[in-house]
Design a protein around this motif. Sequence first.
Motif, PDB file in Angstrom:
ATOM      1  N   GLN A 398       0.814  -1.212   0.000  1.00 57.84           N
ATOM      2  CA  GLN A 398       0.000   0.000   0.000  1.00 57.84           C
ATOM      3  C   GLN A 398       0.851   1.266   0.000  1.00 57.84           C
ATOM      4  O   GLN A 398       0.370   2.348  -0.314  1.00 57.84           O
ATOM      5  N   ASN A 399       2.119   1.135   0.351  1.00 50.66           N
ATOM      6  CA  ASN A 399       3.006   2.298   0.369  1.00 50.66           C
ATOM      7  C   ASN A 399       3.530   2.659  -1.019  1.00 50.66           C
ATOM      8  O   ASN A 399       4.151   3.709  -1.198  1.00 50.66           O
ATOM      9  N   ILE A 400       3.311   1.782  -2.000  1.00 53.01           N
ATOM     10  CA  ILE A 400       3.737   2.072  -3.363  1.00 53.01           C
ATOM     11  C   ILE A 400       2.805   3.144  -3.941  1.00 53.01           C
ATOM     12  O   ILE A 400       1.581   2.978  -3.929  1.00 53.01           O
ATOM     13  N   PRO A 401       3.336   4.242  -4.440  1.00 52.37           N
ATOM     14  CA  PRO A 401       2.469   5.295  -4.990  1.00 52.37           C
ATOM     15  C   PRO A 401       1.516   4.766  -6.054  1.00 52.37           C
ATOM     16  O   PRO A 401       1.921   4.000  -6.931  1.00 52.37           O
ATOM     17  N   ASP A 402       0.251   5.145  -5.928  1.00 49.63           N
ATOM     18  CA  ASP A 402      -0.795   4.812  -6.905  1.00 49.63           C
ATOM     19  C   ASP A 402      -1.107   3.315  -6.959  1.00 49.63           C
ATOM     20  O   ASP A 402      -1.731   2.836  -7.912  1.00 49.63           O
ATOM     21  N   PHE A 403      -0.677   2.574  -5.933  1.00 43.79           N
ATOM     22  CA  PHE A 403      -0.857   1.115  -5.990  1.00 43.79           C
ATOM     23  C   PHE A 403      -2.316   0.718  -6.103  1.00 43.79           C
ATOM     24  O   PHE A 403      -2.681  -0.108  -6.940  1.00 43.79           O
ATOM     25  N   LYS A 404      -3.169   1.292  -5.269  1.00 42.10           N
ATOM     26  CA  LYS A 404      -4.547   0.828  -5.219  1.00 42.10           C
ATOM     27  C   LYS A 404      -5.285   1.015  -6.535  1.00 42.10           C
ATOM     28  O   LYS A 404      -6.020   0.131  -6.980  1.00 42.10           O
ATOM     29  N   VAL A 405      -5.076   2.160  -7.173  1.00 42.54           N
ATOM     30  CA  VAL A 405      -5.814   2.400  -8.418  1.00 42.54           C
ATOM     31  C   VAL A 405      -5.394   1.408  -9.501  1.00 42.54           C
ATOM     32  O   VAL A 405      -6.230   0.913 -10.272  1.00 42.54           O
ATOM     33  N   PHE A 406      -4.107   1.067  -9.550  1.00 44.04           N
ATOM     34  CA  PHE A 406      -3.662   0.078 -10.523  1.00 44.04           C
ATOM     35  C   PHE A 406      -4.101  -1.332 -10.121  1.00 44.04           C
ATOM     36  O   PHE A 406      -4.454  -2.151 -10.974  1.00 44.04           O
ATOM     37  N   ALA A 407      -4.074  -1.623  -8.836  1.00 37.81           N
ATOM     38  CA  ALA A 407      -4.507  -2.937  -8.362  1.00 37.81           C
ATOM     39  C   ALA A 407      -5.970  -3.181  -8.698  1.00 37.81           C
ATOM     40  O   ALA A 407      -6.361  -4.271  -9.135  1.00 37.81           O
ATOM     41  N   ASP A 408      -6.793  -2.162  -8.505  1.00 39.87           N
ATOM     42  CA  ASP A 408      -8.213  -2.296  -8.827  1.00 39.87           C
ATOM     43  C   ASP A 408      -8.421  -2.503 -10.327  1.00 39.87           C
ATOM     44  O   ASP A 408      -9.268  -3.293 -10.756  1.00 39.87           O
ATOM     45  N   ALA A 409      -7.646  -1.788 -11.132  1.00 40.17           N
ATOM     46  CA  ALA A 409      -7.810  -1.869 -12.586  1.00 40.17           C
ATOM     47  C   ALA A 409      -7.281  -3.177 -13.164  1.00 40.17           C
ATOM     48  O   ALA A 409      -7.717  -3.606 -14.241  1.00 40.17           O
ATOM     49  N   ALA A 410      -6.346  -3.825 -12.458  1.00 41.75           N
ATOM     50  CA  ALA A 410      -5.676  -5.016 -12.995  1.00 41.75           C
ATOM     51  C   ALA A 410      -6.612  -6.193 -13.188  1.00 41.75           C
ATOM     52  O   ALA A 410      -6.331  -7.093 -13.983  1.00 41.75           O
ATOM     53  N   THR A 411      -7.719  -6.205 -12.471  1.00 42.96           N
ATOM     54  CA  THR A 411      -8.646  -7.334 -12.558  1.00 42.96           C
ATOM     55  C   THR A 411      -9.652  -7.193 -13.695  1.00 42.96           C
ATOM     56  O   THR A 411     -10.475  -8.083 -13.898  1.00 42.96           O
ATOM     57  N   ASN A 412      -9.589  -6.099 -14.441  1.00 44.54           N
ATOM     58  CA  ASN A 412     -10.554  -5.872 -15.522  1.00 44.54           C
ATOM     59  C   ASN A 412     -10.322  -6.860 -16.657  1.00 44.54           C
ATOM     60  O   ASN A 412      -9.221  -6.978 -17.192  1.00 44.54           O
ATOM     61  N   ALA A 413     -11.365  -7.566 -17.026  1.00 46.80           N
ATOM     62  CA  ALA A 413     -11.269  -8.591 -18.068  1.00 46.80           C
ATOM     63  C   ALA A 413     -11.024  -8.006 -19.450  1.00 46.80           C
ATOM     64  O   ALA A 413     -10.671  -8.742 -20.381  1.00 46.80           O
ATOM     65  N   ASN A 414     -11.174  -6.695 -19.614  1.00 41.25           N
ATOM     66  CA  ASN A 414     -10.950  -6.070 -20.921  1.00 41.25           C
ATOM     67  C   ASN A 414      -9.484  -5.793 -21.213  1.00 41.25           C
ATOM     68  O   ASN A 414      -9.146  -5.380 -22.324  1.00 41.25           O
TER      69      ASN A 414
END
Length: 460
Positions: A398-414
Motif C-alpha cells: 500500500q506504500n507504493i504510490p498509486d498502488f490501489k488504483v492500478f490494483a483495482d484496474a488489474a482485474t478488468n477482463a478487458n
Amino acid sequence: MVTSSWKKASIGIMITALTSVALAGCGSNGSNTSSSNNSGTKNAADTTNSSSSTNTSSSSTNETKKGRSDVNFWYLWGGTEGENMEKLIAEFNSSQDLYTVKGLSVPDMQKVIVALSSGNGPDITDNFSSNTASYAEKGILEPLDDYIAKDNYDLSDFVQGALKSGQYNGKQYALPINVNFYMMFYNKKMFADAGIANPPTTASELLDDAIKLTKVNDDKTLQVMGFPDFPLVYYVNPMSFALGGDFATTDGKLTPNNPGTLAAINLMKQYRDKFGVDNITKFNSSAKYLDATDPFISGHQAIRFDGPWFGNTVKNALKIEGLDYGIAPLPGPDGQPNLAGGGEVSASTFFIAKNAKNKDGAWAFMSWLMSKEAMTKFNTMFGNLPARTSVYNDPGLQNIPDFKVFADAATNANLKSFPAVSVQTEYAKLISDQFELAVNGKETAEQALKEADEKAGSLK
C-alpha cells in the motif's frame, strides 16, 4: 531501468515497438518502453548503473555449500534493483539446503539469448512477456506445465492477461512476477482551469478535452500538449485494445487492420491535424521521459498514458513535489461501456532455459520467487504491481504510490495481451511503422492498415 522492473518492462516495450519506435513499459522499470509492447519494458532497459553491473558476479556466488547443486541465474536488472534481486536470492538460498542460486547481472537481452543458444547460458533468467512466443519457437524455453502439474502449483490468482502472455501453443513457458499496463494520468489543475470536471471516458471526450487543454505559442508551436501523444509508444497498442481492437483472431490470424487500431489512429490524426503534425513532432522530439524536464512533470502535458512505475519514479526517485495528478482508465469507444477499462497488459517474466543444466533447481527457485510471500517482497522492493491479485491487500504494497488504483484496474477482463505468435517482435514493429505513417500524415489510416494487413500475411 530507471527505477523499477516496470520501467524495465516499459523500456523493453519501447525498444520492441520502435524498432518498434517504444512503453516500455516500465514503467516497468516499468517497466529496461514499448511493447509489444513492453514491456518492455527490460518493461525501458535498465538505465541505473547498467554498464557497471554487466557481467559482474553477484554476492550470491559464494562457494557452494556441501550437498547443494548450483543454479545459475542471470537477470537484466542492475544498480539498486540488482541489489534487491540479490537480497531475494540470498533469502532463497537460506530457505532450503538443496540448491545454491548464483546470480549475475547481465542487462543485455541479446547477450543472454546468444549464451542460451550456445549452451553457455543460465539455468533461469528473466525477460519481457513480449518475447515469449519467439523464444519458444526458437526452442530456447523449457515448458513449465509438467513442473506445475507435479507440484500442483496454484496459478488461479494470477492476472489472466499476464499469465497468458507467458503461454504459446497451449503451453506455459514463462511465469509473470509483475503486471504492466497503462492508465490515463491527468493534471488536475489544468483540468480545473479548463473547466473540465472529470477525466474523459470515451474517445470523443478525450479529443474534446485534449483540444481545450492544449496551449500554443504565437508561432503555433505547442506550449502545453493536451493529448497523450508523448510517449508515442505508450499509445499505439494500449489504445487499440482500449477502443475494442484485437491484433489476432483466436486461430492465430494476424489482424492489424481492426476497428480499434483504425479508431486509435484517426483519433490521434484529428488532434495532430488540429495543431499541426510538425508542431507535435517538434514537441515530442524535444521531450525527455521521466526526468525533471519531462513535459507531464514540468506542467507542459495535460494527459499522459503511463504505467504503475510512474508515481514511484516521480515521488520516490525524482522526489518531485507539488505535481497533483489523477489516474483513470484509458478512454473506451463511444457507446460501448462494456469495453471500459481496456488496454494492453504485459509482464516481466521468468523462464527456464531448454538446455539448463539444473532444471529442477531452476524450478525450485522460480516457484519460490512466484510464491505469494516472495512476489510481494519483490514488488514492494521494485515498486511494481504483483502478478497475483491475492496479495493486493498486503500492507507493504500500500506504500507504493498509486498502488490501489492500478490494483483495482488489474482485474478488468478487458485488458488483453499482445498475441503470442512466433513473429511477435516483427509484428509489433510492423504495427508501429504503419501507425507512424498514418499519424504523420504520410498515408490515410485506411491505407496504412490495408498495407499492414498485406505485410502481415508475409510474416508467417
